[in-house]
Design a protein around this motif. Structure first.
Motif, mmCIF file in Angstrom:
data_model
loop_
_atom_site.group_PDB
_atom_site.id
_atom_site.type_symbol
_atom_site.label_atom_id
_atom_site.label_comp_id
_atom_site.label_asym_id
_atom_site.label_seq_id
_atom_site.Cartn_x
_atom_site.Cartn_y
_atom_site.Cartn_z
ATOM 1 N N CYS A 86 47.684 33.336 53.383
ATOM 2 C CA CYS A 86 46.553 34.283 52.315
ATOM 3 C C CYS A 86 46.007 32.983 51.313
ATOM 4 O O CYS A 86 46.402 32.163 51.336
ATOM 5 N N SER A 109 47.933 46.078 53.857
ATOM 6 C CA SER A 109 47.706 45.199 52.667
ATOM 7 C C SER A 109 48.748 44.317 52.705
ATOM 8 O O SER A 109 49.997 44.708 52.950
ATOM 9 N N TYR A 138 45.579 42.310 48.611
ATOM 10 C CA TYR A 138 44.673 41.921 49.753
ATOM 11 C C TYR A 138 44.588 43.121 50.466
ATOM 12 O O TYR A 138 45.500 43.692 51.127
ATOM 13 N N LYS A 139 43.297 43.775 50.551
ATOM 14 C CA LYS A 139 43.029 45.099 50.973
ATOM 15 C C LYS A 139 43.027 45.105 52.569
ATOM 16 O O LYS A 139 43.338 46.073 53.097
ATOM 17 N N ARG A 140 42.823 43.808 53.049
ATOM 18 C CA ARG A 140 42.547 43.983 54.586
ATOM 19 C C ARG A 140 43.637 43.312 55.374
ATOM 20 O O ARG A 140 43.644 43.252 56.490
ATOM 21 N N ALA A 162 44.439 37.048 54.981
ATOM 22 C CA ALA A 162 44.285 37.612 53.733
ATOM 23 C C ALA A 162 43.005 36.946 53.129
ATOM 24 O O ALA A 162 43.370 35.418 52.876
ATOM 25 N N GLN A 195 37.990 37.098 49.095
ATOM 26 C CA GLN A 195 37.048 38.156 48.564
ATOM 27 C C GLN A 195 37.537 39.418 48.893
ATOM 28 O O GLN A 195 36.942 40.372 48.324
ATOM 29 N N ASP A 196 38.696 39.629 49.342
ATOM 30 C CA ASP A 196 39.184 40.802 49.695
ATOM 31 C C ASP A 196 40.535 41.261 48.589
ATOM 32 O O ASP A 196 41.045 42.208 48.885
ATOM 33 N N THR A 197 40.250 40.728 47.288
ATOM 34 C CA THR A 197 41.539 40.776 46.592
ATOM 35 C C THR A 197 40.955 41.962 45.463
ATOM 36 O O THR A 197 39.920 41.850 45.005
ATOM 37 N N GLU A 198 41.843 42.726 44.915
ATOM 38 C CA GLU A 198 41.723 43.280 43.673
ATOM 39 C C GLU A 198 43.154 43.567 42.931
ATOM 40 O O GLU A 198 44.208 42.794 43.366
ATOM 41 N N ASP A 210 38.522 44.247 39.399
ATOM 42 C CA ASP A 210 38.149 43.613 40.773
ATOM 43 C C ASP A 210 38.723 42.138 40.758
ATOM 44 O O ASP A 210 38.814 41.583 42.102
#
Length: 241
Positions: A5, A88, A106-108, A112, A115-118, A133
């Protein structure tokens, strides 16, 4: 990188400055010190992943993946919720004193990407609630809410508990009523109409001013003759000579 990640840039910069963060503050009531606020970001060593292992040490016990609720799909105003399975990758940022968990999501899945973090809040009933975000935006929320107890529940549909609401009303009333601020910006403005406040006073003061000026003028009138008598006596001196 051992978890495959990549940390977001703002979170990476945070850990380059300090290995975690924990700040508490107290209040004093009736000579008793009560711990109240707590602001925390886990250190690198405690930035652990929410794994899919069994929740209990019993055989055939359910896992987090077994508790996955596919009915919680994304809506127009809410992004897609995190998943406990491999879709996730979730890391715990703040244990919230046992009231839930603030997580870096990590959404994807893996690998990881940053740019895919929230940032999401996982409550005690294992329901997800979106916070921000980016880590920077979450850090600002943490500071703004002073680390008050259960402040993350202000971003849920059921809100904070009655006890926590009392602390919010005492130390952060405007923050707790953010919905009212968006609906009506002047809801917390103390509107004062001077014409109504001083209306009765103006009515009584105006006649008094007019009445007080007239007697003052009348008193000046009698004071005139002594001045004229002095001038007449002064004019009589040449006659005596």
């Amino acid at each position: 990188m051992k978890n495959n990640c990549v940390l977001p840039e703002d979170l990476k910069n945070f850990y380059l400055m300090t290995n975690g963060f924990h700040m508490t503050w107290n209040v004093k009531l009736d000579e008793h010190t009560i711990p109240l606020g707590s602001m925390a970001i886990n250190s690198i060593s405690k930035l652990t992943q929410l794994n899919q292992s069994s929740l209990y040490s019993l055989p055939n016990a359910p896992t987090l993946a077994d508790l996955e609720d596919d009915t919680q799909e994304a809506s127009e105003n809410q992004p897609e919720k995190p998943h406990f399975d491999s879709r996730s990758v979730i890391f715990e940022l703040d244990p919230c004193n046992g009231n839930g968990k603030v997580c870096l999501v990590y959404k994807r899945g893996k690998p990881a990407l940053a740019q895919d973090t929230e940032i999401w809040f996982l409550d005690r009933a294992l329901y997800w609630h979106f916070l921000t975000d980016t880590f920077t935006a979450y850090y600002r929320l943490l500071i703004t809410h002073l680390g008050l107890p259960q402040w993350q529940y202000a971003f849920t549909s059921y809100g904070i508990s009655p006890q926590a609401k009392q602390w919010f009303n005492m130390y952060k009333p405007i923050t707790y009523n953010t919905n009212l601020l968006t609906e009506e910006t002047d809801s917390f403005v103390n509107k004062l109409d001077p014409s109504k406040v001083f209306k009765s006073k103006n009515k009584t003061l105006i006649p008094k001013k007019k009445g007080s000026v007239q007697p003052a003028g009348g008193q000046k009138g009698p004071a005139g003759p002594p001045s004229t008598s002095k001038s007449s006596s002064g004019s009589g001196n040449p006659v005596r000579k």
